[in-house]
Scaffold this active site. Structure first.
Site, short mmCIF file in Angstrom:
data_model
loop_
_atom_site.label_atom_id
_atom_site.label_comp_id
_atom_site.label_asym_id
_atom_site.label_seq_id
_atom_site.Cartn_x
_atom_site.Cartn_y
_atom_site.Cartn_z
N ASN A 10 0.62 -1.63 0.09
CA ASN A 10 -0.22 0.18 0.06
C ASN A 10 0.77 1.40 -0.13
O ASN A 10 1.38 1.85 1.19
CB ASN A 10 -0.68 -0.22 1.80
CG ASN A 10 -1.80 1.00 1.29
OD1 ASN A 10 -2.14 1.77 -0.09
ND2 ASN A 10 -2.17 1.65 2.53
N TRP A 11 0.52 1.45 -0.95
CA TRP A 11 2.83 2.48 -1.14
C TRP A 11 1.19 4.00 -0.76
O TRP A 11 2.39 5.21 -0.55
CB TRP A 11 2.13 3.36 -2.22
CG TRP A 11 3.50 2.81 -2.86
CD1 TRP A 11 3.90 1.43 -3.21
CD2 TRP A 11 3.54 2.75 -4.33
NE1 TRP A 11 4.94 0.96 -3.30
CE2 TRP A 11 4.80 1.57 -4.73
CE3 TRP A 11 3.47 3.19 -5.88
CZ2 TRP A 11 5.93 1.32 -5.84
CZ3 TRP A 11 4.35 2.71 -6.71
CH2 TRP A 11 5.59 2.00 -7.18
N LYS A 12 -0.37 3.92 -0.26
CA LYS A 12 -0.44 5.24 0.15
C LYS A 12 -0.16 6.75 -1.18
O LYS A 12 -0.60 6.39 -2.15
CB LYS A 12 -0.23 5.91 1.67
CG LYS A 12 -0.40 4.55 2.35
CD LYS A 12 0.06 4.59 4.20
CE LYS A 12 -0.46 3.49 4.92
NZ LYS A 12 -0.04 3.47 5.89
N HIS A 99 -10.20 1.05 4.20
CA HIS A 99 -8.53 1.07 5.04
C HIS A 99 -8.70 2.43 6.54
O HIS A 99 -9.91 3.04 6.15
CB HIS A 99 -7.70 2.04 4.14
CG HIS A 99 -6.11 1.61 5.03
ND1 HIS A 99 -6.26 3.07 5.37
CD2 HIS A 99 -5.06 0.93 5.10
CE1 HIS A 99 -4.73 2.57 6.41
NE2 HIS A 99 -4.10 1.51 5.68
N GLU A 172 -5.88 -4.68 11.42
CA GLU A 172 -4.56 -3.13 10.60
C GLU A 172 -5.43 -2.55 11.68
O GLU A 172 -6.20 -1.40 11.68
CB GLU A 172 -4.52 -2.72 9.70
CG GLU A 172 -4.77 -3.45 8.57
CD GLU A 172 -3.83 -2.60 7.09
OE1 GLU A 172 -2.71 -2.58 7.56
OE2 GLU A 172 -4.62 -1.53 7.07
N GLY A 178 1.86 2.73 10.85
CA GLY A 178 2.93 3.73 10.70
C GLY A 178 3.22 3.99 12.24
O GLY A 178 3.91 5.25 11.71
N SER A 218 2.90 -1.36 10.83
CA SER A 218 4.37 -1.75 11.39
C SER A 218 5.50 -2.96 11.17
O SER A 218 5.92 -3.54 11.53
CB SER A 218 4.15 -1.30 12.47
OG SER A 218 4.11 0.26 13.35
N GLY A 239 2.99 -1.33 4.73
CA GLY A 239 2.45 0.75 4.47
C GLY A 239 3.65 1.20 4.32
O GLY A 239 4.25 1.10 3.22
N GLY A 240 4.56 1.54 5.29
CA GLY A 240 5.82 2.17 5.08
C GLY A 240 6.99 1.23 3.93
O GLY A 240 7.97 1.52 3.38
P1 PGA Z 1 2.59 0.59 7.99
O1 PGA Z 1 0.81 0.83 6.96
O2 PGA Z 1 3.28 -0.70 7.54
O3 PGA Z 1 2.88 2.01 7.64
O4 PGA Z 1 1.85 0.36 9.29
C1 PGA Z 1 0.14 -0.69 6.89
C2 PGA Z 1 -1.26 0.05 6.19
O5 PGA Z 1 -1.64 1.43 6.65
O6 PGA Z 1 -1.23 -0.68 4.99
#
Ligand code: PGA
Length: 258
Positions: A10-12, A99, A172, A178, A218, A239-240
């Site tokens: 998920n590149w957001k 999400h 999640e 994050g 995370s 995410g990250g």
């Molecule tokens: P994160 O994000 O890995 O940066 O915690 C996960 C997500 O929001 O899908």
């Protein structure tokens, strides 16, 4: 972890521009251009879908594509929204639905999340239902009532769909997204089993072979190993870490070695 795992990227709202998008796909091409036993699904910003699609062919990156959100509506005057037919036409096979960042920003009710889920299924886009959103919850909190409500409101009319198509759910917890501080393996296992129990009650125990529960929050290359013994878990939503090709490759390798 059961096989074949699913790993969502998920590149957001990243990367910032087309040059950086190209660099990311090239980086993934260097490390991920062999056929994998896991299924990788990349969720870039929708405006980059065409570019990503072209580049992934050029670099031979084996990922499916998805969008990060869909409109509750299929057609009409909804400024800024992306419809399921548009997503499908742009090559998105999947969509994140509900999400936690989207739920919060759009102040979504569970019924609106259900409408997004409906639009996806009506237009051949596979929804990935994200749950675990708890406003103001603290690390370690698991509110089973919230989870049950999020799952049941969206899926209560989808028994036949689940039996026919299976289901992907991403757990999640907001406090883990994050923050660098993931949920502990025991919590993830307990919640995965709880979600499976809900789906079994809804659609039958025999559907569970096609029900995938992912964990997101995370996950990175240094902590992923701690989650690989969770038998009720079927993959991750990153995410990250998804913005670092070497990190993605390391996670994929560790997952597949398991
Ligand atoms: P994160 O994000 O890995 O940066 O915690 C996960 C997500 O929001 O899908």
């Amino acid at each position: 972890m059961t096989s074949p795992p699913i790993i969502g990227l998920n590149w957001k709202m990243n990367p910032a521009d087309r040059d950086q998008t190209a660099a990311l796909i090239a980086g993934m091409g260097e490390r991920l251009s062999v056929m994998r036993s896991s299924q990788l699904i990349l969720f870039p910003p929708a405006v980059f879908l065409d570019q990503v699609r072209a580049l992934q062919k050029e670099y031979g990156v084996f990922v499916s594509l998805g969008v990060q959100d869909l409109s509750t509506q299929a057609v009409g005057s909804y400024t800024g929204e992306i419809s399921a037919p548009m997503a499908f036409d742009s090559g998105a096979e999947f969509s994140l639905v509900g999400h936690s960042e989207t739920r919060k920003r759009q102040a979504l009710t569970d019924t609106e999340v259900k409408h997004k889920f409906e639009r996806a299924t009506e237009h051949s886009v596979v929804p990935i239902l994200c749950i675990g959103y708890q406003e103001g919850s603290e690390e370690g909190d698991v509110d089973y009532d919230v989870i049950k409500q999020q799952v049941m409101t969206v899926l209560e009319d989808y028994r036949a769909y689940i039996r026919e198509h299976g289901l992907i759910i991403a757990y999640e917890p907001t406090w883990a997204i994050g923050t660098g501080d993931p949920a502990d393996p025991e919590t993830i296992e307990t919640v995965c089993l709880y979600i499976q129990k809900l789906i079994a009650e809804l659609a039958g125990q025999d559907t569970l072979d096609e029900v995938y529960v992912l964990y997101g929050g995370s996950v990175n290359k240094d902590n992923v190993r701690a989650f690989l013994d969770i038998t009720s878990l079927n993959g991750f939503l990153l995410g990250g870490a998804s913005l670092k090709p070497e990190e993605v490759a390391s996670i994929v390798e560790q997952v597949e070695e398991k």
